[in-house]
Each structure stands twice: as C-alpha cells, then as structure tokens.
Design a protein around this motif. Structure first.
Motif, PDB file in Angstrom:
ATOM      1  N   PRO A   1       0.834  -1.209   0.000  1.00 53.08           N
ATOM      2  CA  PRO A   1       0.000   0.000   0.000  1.00 53.08           C
ATOM      3  C   PRO A   1       0.863   1.251   0.000  1.00 53.08           C
ATOM      4  O   PRO A   1       1.985   1.232   0.495  1.00 53.08           O
ATOM      5  CB  PRO A   1      -0.785  -0.120   1.305  1.00 53.08           C
ATOM      6  CG  PRO A   1       0.017  -1.015   2.166  1.00 53.08           C
ATOM      7  CD  PRO A   1       0.759  -1.939   1.254  1.00 53.08           C
ATOM      8  N   ARG A   2       0.333   2.283  -0.589  1.00 51.98           N
ATOM      9  CA  ARG A   2       1.036   3.566  -0.605  1.00 51.98           C
ATOM     10  C   ARG A   2       0.296   4.502   0.338  1.00 51.98           C
ATOM     11  O   ARG A   2      -0.738   5.058  -0.033  1.00 51.98           O
ATOM     12  CB  ARG A   2       1.067   4.130  -2.015  1.00 51.98           C
ATOM     13  CG  ARG A   2       1.809   3.227  -2.986  1.00 51.98           C
ATOM     14  CD  ARG A   2       1.911   3.797  -4.366  1.00 51.98           C
ATOM     15  NE  ARG A   2       0.628   4.341  -4.819  1.00 51.98           N
ATOM     16  CZ  ARG A   2       0.513   5.270  -5.744  1.00 51.98           C
ATOM     17  NH1 ARG A   2       1.563   5.770  -6.319  1.00 51.98           N
ATOM     18  NH2 ARG A   2      -0.667   5.710  -6.104  1.00 51.98           N
ATOM     19  N   PRO A   3       0.805   4.700   1.566  1.00 52.88           N
ATOM     20  CA  PRO A   3       0.071   5.508   2.553  1.00 52.88           C
ATOM     21  C   PRO A   3      -0.204   6.928   2.093  1.00 52.88           C
ATOM     22  O   PRO A   3      -1.283   7.452   2.332  1.00 52.88           O
ATOM     23  CB  PRO A   3       0.977   5.510   3.778  1.00 52.88           C
ATOM     24  CG  PRO A   3       1.994   4.460   3.552  1.00 52.88           C
ATOM     25  CD  PRO A   3       2.043   4.179   2.100  1.00 52.88           C
ATOM     26  N   MET A   4       0.735   7.560   1.422  1.00 50.34           N
ATOM     27  CA  MET A   4       0.507   8.935   0.987  1.00 50.34           C
ATOM     28  C   MET A   4      -0.599   8.997  -0.066  1.00 50.34           C
ATOM     29  O   MET A   4      -1.386   9.939  -0.085  1.00 50.34           O
ATOM     30  CB  MET A   4       1.802   9.554   0.438  1.00 50.34           C
ATOM     31  CG  MET A   4       2.873   9.743   1.497  1.00 50.34           C
ATOM     32  SD  MET A   4       2.296  10.662   2.948  1.00 50.34           S
ATOM     33  CE  MET A   4       2.050  12.257   2.243  1.00 50.34           C
ATOM     34  N   ALA A   5      -0.670   7.991  -0.924  1.00 51.84           N
ATOM     35  CA  ALA A   5      -1.729   7.963  -1.928  1.00 51.84           C
ATOM     36  C   ALA A   5      -3.082   7.770  -1.251  1.00 51.84           C
ATOM     37  O   ALA A   5      -4.085   8.355  -1.661  1.00 51.84           O
ATOM     38  CB  ALA A   5      -1.476   6.859  -2.948  1.00 51.84           C
ATOM     39  N   GLU A   6      -3.121   6.957  -0.203  1.00 52.13           N
ATOM     40  CA  GLU A   6      -4.376   6.754   0.527  1.00 52.13           C
ATOM     41  C   GLU A   6      -4.828   8.055   1.171  1.00 52.13           C
ATOM     42  O   GLU A   6      -6.013   8.403   1.120  1.00 52.13           O
ATOM     43  CB  GLU A   6      -4.205   5.672   1.587  1.00 52.13           C
ATOM     44  CG  GLU A   6      -4.048   4.283   1.005  1.00 52.13           C
ATOM     45  CD  GLU A   6      -3.854   3.243   2.083  1.00 52.13           C
ATOM     46  OE1 GLU A   6      -4.244   3.479   3.237  1.00 52.13           O
ATOM     47  OE2 GLU A   6      -3.310   2.177   1.758  1.00 52.13           O
TER      48      GLU A   6
END
Length: 156
Positions: A20-25
C-alpha cells in the motif's frame, strides 16, 4: 526524500509491488472529503454565494421544539420562517446599514442568511409561534401527538 506520486488511475496500490502507498491513501481520502464538503456546501437559490448561517440553538421539550436564533439588527420584515412536517427553515437578508462617511473596516457580515434543521418527529405546523426580542428569534414548534396505545374491548 521524494514522496510517491499519485497513480493516474486513482488506485491505492502501487503497480507490481502489492504494497500500500500511505501517501496515496491520504491524498485520495483528502480528495474525497474535499469533494464531499464542496458538494454539501449549501448555497442559497437566490444567490451564487453561500448563505450565512446565524448562530442558533435547537432545544427539545416534551411538548415542542424551540429554536433560538441570533439575528441582531434584523427587522421582523426581513425574516422568513417556514416549518414543514420534519423541517424548520429561517432565512432572510442582513442589509448593509447606511452610514455617513467612508467605511474603513467591515466587521459585520451582510447578505442572505439561512438556518435549517431537520426535526425527528411530526410537528403541528399550524400552531408554530415566533417572537423577536433583543435580537433573538425564538420559534416554538409543537410536536404532533403520537397515537397512544389503548385497550380495545372485543364485542360480540
């Protein structure tokens, strides 16, 4: 440190890695909340700018709902109160006062205002009362009488 860029497809998962990409979330969450708040912002049907929302309290008693709305300096003629089965709406316009001389600073808002509240039960809209005293508009909205259970005798 470089921050990950947002994938054009809006996917929360980076292609190929499965991580997962936290910044994208966070960016997607921010975008969704921003879109929601923009769509939920109430605009008056008579104006392009959002209507002011005056400070107000909604109290519930056993017999009625009471709305107390702060409207200092507004005349009775400039206030419109509407009550439906499950909603109360207070609207009007706060007009600019005429002053002599040049205005150097404006601290008081002017323009259209609107307060709306949903009521959880049916009300008696014919019996609503409103009074304006010392800049406080008080609207009393009586509740409709709910059918009370009663014992029914069986005949025959």
């Amino acid at each position: 440190m470089n921050l990950p860029s947002r994938h054009p497809s809006g996917s929360l998962w980076e292609r190929g890695t499965g991580w997962p990409r936290p910044m994208a979330e966070f960016q997607e969450l921010f975008d969704r909340m921003n879109h929601f708040l923009e769509s939920a912002a109430f605009t008056s049907p008579l104006a392009e700018t959002p209507a002011l929302a005056p400070p107000a309290d909604l109290h519930e008693t056993d017999e009625a709902y009471v709305v107390e709305c702060e409207l200092p300096g507004i005349k009775r003629e400039d206030i419109d109160v509407e009550v439906g089965e499950h909603e109360v709406s207070i609207s009007g316009e706060l007009r600019e006062s005429e002053q002599a001389g040049a205005l150097r600073h404006r601290g008081r808002p002017t323009g259209r205002f609107e307060y709306r509240a949903l009521l959880p039960v049916d009300v008696r809209s014919d019996d609503v009362t409103a009074s304006l005293t010392d800049g406080i508009l008080t609207v009393t909205i009586p509740k409709a009488q709910a059918a009370k259970p009663r014992h029914v005798e069986i005949q025959g």
